[in-house]
Design a protein around this motif. Structure first.
Motif, PDB file in Angstrom:
ATOM      1  N   TRP A 164       0.820  -1.203   0.000  1.00  0.00           N
ATOM      2  CA  TRP A 164       0.000   0.000   0.000  1.00  0.00           C
ATOM      3  C   TRP A 164       0.857   1.256   0.000  1.00  0.00           C
ATOM      4  O   TRP A 164       2.001   1.248   0.447  1.00  0.00           O
ATOM      5  CB  TRP A 164      -0.889   0.034   1.242  1.00  0.00           C
ATOM      6  CG  TRP A 164      -2.009  -0.954   1.254  1.00  0.00           C
ATOM      7  CD1 TRP A 164      -2.516  -1.656   0.206  1.00  0.00           C
ATOM      8  CD2 TRP A 164      -2.767  -1.347   2.401  1.00  0.00           C
ATOM      9  NE1 TRP A 164      -3.549  -2.451   0.615  1.00  0.00           N
ATOM     10  CE2 TRP A 164      -3.725  -2.277   1.962  1.00  0.00           C
ATOM     11  CE3 TRP A 164      -2.739  -0.992   3.734  1.00  0.00           C
ATOM     12  CZ2 TRP A 164      -4.641  -2.866   2.813  1.00  0.00           C
ATOM     13  CZ3 TRP A 164      -3.651  -1.576   4.584  1.00  0.00           C
ATOM     14  CH2 TRP A 164      -4.593  -2.504   4.128  1.00  0.00           C
ATOM     15  N   ARG A 165       0.272   2.341  -0.446  1.00  0.00           N
ATOM     16  CA  ARG A 165       0.859   3.673  -0.342  1.00  0.00           C
ATOM     17  C   ARG A 165       0.183   4.393   0.821  1.00  0.00           C
ATOM     18  O   ARG A 165      -0.940   4.065   1.175  1.00  0.00           O
ATOM     19  CB  ARG A 165       0.664   4.461  -1.633  1.00  0.00           C
ATOM     20  CG  ARG A 165       1.486   3.912  -2.769  1.00  0.00           C
ATOM     21  CD  ARG A 165       1.210   4.640  -4.066  1.00  0.00           C
ATOM     22  NE  ARG A 165       2.206   4.275  -5.044  1.00  0.00           N
ATOM     23  CZ  ARG A 165       3.059   5.129  -5.586  1.00  0.00           C
ATOM     24  NH1 ARG A 165       3.002   6.410  -5.286  1.00  0.00           N
ATOM     25  NH2 ARG A 165       3.962   4.716  -6.448  1.00  0.00           N
ATOM     26  N   GLN A 203       5.540   9.157  -4.920  1.00  0.00           N
ATOM     27  CA  GLN A 203       6.007   8.813  -3.579  1.00  0.00           C
ATOM     28  C   GLN A 203       5.166   7.706  -2.950  1.00  0.00           C
ATOM     29  O   GLN A 203       3.937   7.782  -2.950  1.00  0.00           O
ATOM     30  CB  GLN A 203       5.976  10.037  -2.671  1.00  0.00           C
ATOM     31  CG  GLN A 203       6.833  11.187  -3.154  1.00  0.00           C
ATOM     32  CD  GLN A 203       8.286  10.804  -3.292  1.00  0.00           C
ATOM     33  OE1 GLN A 203       8.805   9.979  -2.554  1.00  0.00           O
ATOM     34  NE2 GLN A 203       8.953  11.412  -4.261  1.00  0.00           N
ATOM     35  N   PRO A 204       5.813   6.693  -2.364  1.00  0.00           N
ATOM     36  CA  PRO A 204       5.052   5.666  -1.654  1.00  0.00           C
ATOM     37  C   PRO A 204       4.428   6.206  -0.362  1.00  0.00           C
ATOM     38  O   PRO A 204       3.400   5.719   0.088  1.00  0.00           O
ATOM     39  CB  PRO A 204       6.090   4.587  -1.350  1.00  0.00           C
ATOM     40  CG  PRO A 204       7.408   5.265  -1.429  1.00  0.00           C
ATOM     41  CD  PRO A 204       7.246   6.413  -2.378  1.00  0.00           C
ATOM     42  N   ILE A 205       5.065   7.236   0.204  1.00  0.00           N
ATOM     43  CA  ILE A 205       4.541   7.909   1.397  1.00  0.00           C
ATOM     44  C   ILE A 205       4.541   9.396   1.096  1.00  0.00           C
ATOM     45  O   ILE A 205       5.557   9.962   0.700  1.00  0.00           O
ATOM     46  CB  ILE A 205       5.413   7.632   2.634  1.00  0.00           C
ATOM     47  CG1 ILE A 205       5.459   6.135   2.942  1.00  0.00           C
ATOM     48  CG2 ILE A 205       4.901   8.421   3.837  1.00  0.00           C
ATOM     49  CD1 ILE A 205       6.511   5.745   3.970  1.00  0.00           C
ATOM     50  N   GLN A 264      -3.608   4.267  -0.257  1.00  0.00           N
ATOM     51  CA  GLN A 264      -4.686   3.426   0.242  1.00  0.00           C
ATOM     52  C   GLN A 264      -4.888   3.617   1.740  1.00  0.00           C
ATOM     53  O   GLN A 264      -5.922   3.250   2.282  1.00  0.00           O
ATOM     54  CB  GLN A 264      -4.384   1.944  -0.015  1.00  0.00           C
ATOM     55  CG  GLN A 264      -4.417   1.559  -1.469  1.00  0.00           C
ATOM     56  CD  GLN A 264      -3.030   1.625  -2.111  1.00  0.00           C
ATOM     57  OE1 GLN A 264      -2.088   2.178  -1.578  1.00  0.00           O
ATOM     58  NE2 GLN A 264      -2.918   1.071  -3.304  1.00  0.00           N
ATOM     59  N   VAL A 265      -3.861   4.180   2.416  1.00  0.00           N
ATOM     60  CA  VAL A 265      -3.922   4.331   3.862  1.00  0.00           C
ATOM     61  C   VAL A 265      -3.661   5.795   4.226  1.00  0.00           C
ATOM     62  O   VAL A 265      -2.685   6.395   3.780  1.00  0.00           O
ATOM     63  CB  VAL A 265      -2.881   3.428   4.572  1.00  0.00           C
ATOM     64  CG1 VAL A 265      -2.984   3.585   6.083  1.00  0.00           C
ATOM     65  CG2 VAL A 265      -3.083   1.973   4.178  1.00  0.00           C
ATOM     66  N   GLN A 301      -8.575   2.568   1.984  1.00  0.00           N
ATOM     67  CA  GLN A 301      -8.893   1.253   2.519  1.00  0.00           C
ATOM     68  C   GLN A 301      -8.812   1.268   4.039  1.00  0.00           C
ATOM     69  O   GLN A 301      -9.549   0.558   4.715  1.00  0.00           O
ATOM     70  CB  GLN A 301      -7.938   0.197   1.957  1.00  0.00           C
ATOM     71  CG  GLN A 301      -8.167  -0.062   0.496  1.00  0.00           C
ATOM     72  CD  GLN A 301      -7.262  -1.148  -0.042  1.00  0.00           C
ATOM     73  OE1 GLN A 301      -6.861  -2.058   0.671  1.00  0.00           O
ATOM     74  NE2 GLN A 301      -6.940  -1.061  -1.316  1.00  0.00           N
ATOM     75  N   ARG A 302      -7.887   2.080   4.560  1.00  0.00           N
ATOM     76  CA  ARG A 302      -7.714   2.140   6.008  1.00  0.00           C
ATOM     77  C   ARG A 302      -7.309   3.560   6.401  1.00  0.00           C
ATOM     78  O   ARG A 302      -6.577   4.223   5.689  1.00  0.00           O
ATOM     79  CB  ARG A 302      -6.639   1.149   6.455  1.00  0.00           C
ATOM     80  CG  ARG A 302      -6.469   1.063   7.958  1.00  0.00           C
ATOM     81  CD  ARG A 302      -5.549  -0.076   8.340  1.00  0.00           C
ATOM     82  NE  ARG A 302      -6.186  -1.358   8.019  1.00  0.00           N
ATOM     83  CZ  ARG A 302      -5.524  -2.500   7.871  1.00  0.00           C
ATOM     84  NH1 ARG A 302      -4.230  -2.545   8.024  1.00  0.00           N
ATOM     85  NH2 ARG A 302      -6.176  -3.607   7.584  1.00  0.00           N
TER      86      ARG A 302
END
Length: 149
Positions: free
Chosen positions: A30-31, A71-73, A86-87, A103-104
Motif C-alpha cells: 500500500w501507499r 512517492q510511496p509515502i 490506500q492508507v 482502505q484504512r
C-alpha cells in the motif's frame, strides 16, 4: 468499506512509532498519506523518515514537492491523494478528508496531549455514527500494540 483504526500512543512518541506503522503499510503493498496540520511537524517528520534508522529509510516526500505522485509515502496538509494512497495516517487534530477513498485510516494520537485525546474521542463518536469498521489499539507498558474491546 474503510477500516478506521485508532492508535493511542502511551509509551512511544509519534516520531518513534510512525516509521514502524509506515513500514507495515508498505510491506502490504500500500501507499500512505500522512496528514498533519502543522508545517513544522511535517518538516520534522520529513527529515526524520530519511534517517530514523541507520540501516533503513522510508521513501517519501511532501505533497508540495515535485513528483509527489510517485512517492510511496506522502506528507501533507490537504488530504489529497496525489500518490493514490490506500492508507491515511492522521497525526494531528484537524478536519479529516473523505475517508471512503482509503482502505484504512489510522488516527494516531499521543496520550500526553489532552487536546489531541479529546479530538480523537470526538472523531470516534462521529465516525461510529457513520458505521465504519473501527478498532482501538493502545500501547501496553512494553510499547506493544494491544487491540482493546
Amino acid at each position: 468499506m474503510t477500516e478506521i483504526w485508532f492508535y493511542h500512543l502511551e509509551t512511544t512518541a509519534l516520531k518513534a512509532a510512525l516509521p514502524d506503522l509506515l513500514e507495515k503499510t508498505l510491506q502490504r503493498g500500500w501507499r500512505a498519506y500522512v496528514l498533519g496540520q502543522d508545517d513544522d511537524l511535517l518538516e520534522e517528520l520529513n527529515t526524520h523518515l530519511w534517517a530514523y534508522r541507520d540501516e533503513a529509510f522510508l521513501g517519501h516526500g511532501l505533497e508540495t514537492a515535485e513528483f509527489a505522485d510517485r512517492q510511496p509515502i506522502l506528507l501533507g496538509k490537504t488530504g489529497g491523494r496525489a500518490n493514490n494512497a490506500q492508507v491515511l495516517f492522521s497525526v494531528t487534530a484537524g478536519e479529516l478528508p473523505d475517508l471512503t477513498a482509503y482502505q484504512r485510516c489510522l488516527i494516531v494520537f499521543e496520550g500526553r496531549d489532552d487536546a489531541h485525546i479529546g479530538w480523537a474521542r470526538a472523531q470516534w463518536k462521529q465516525l461510529k455514527t457513520q458505521n465504519f469498521d473501527m478498532a482501538y489499539w493502545k500501547q501496553n507498558d512494553l510499547g506493544r500494540w494491544e487491540k482493546m474491546q
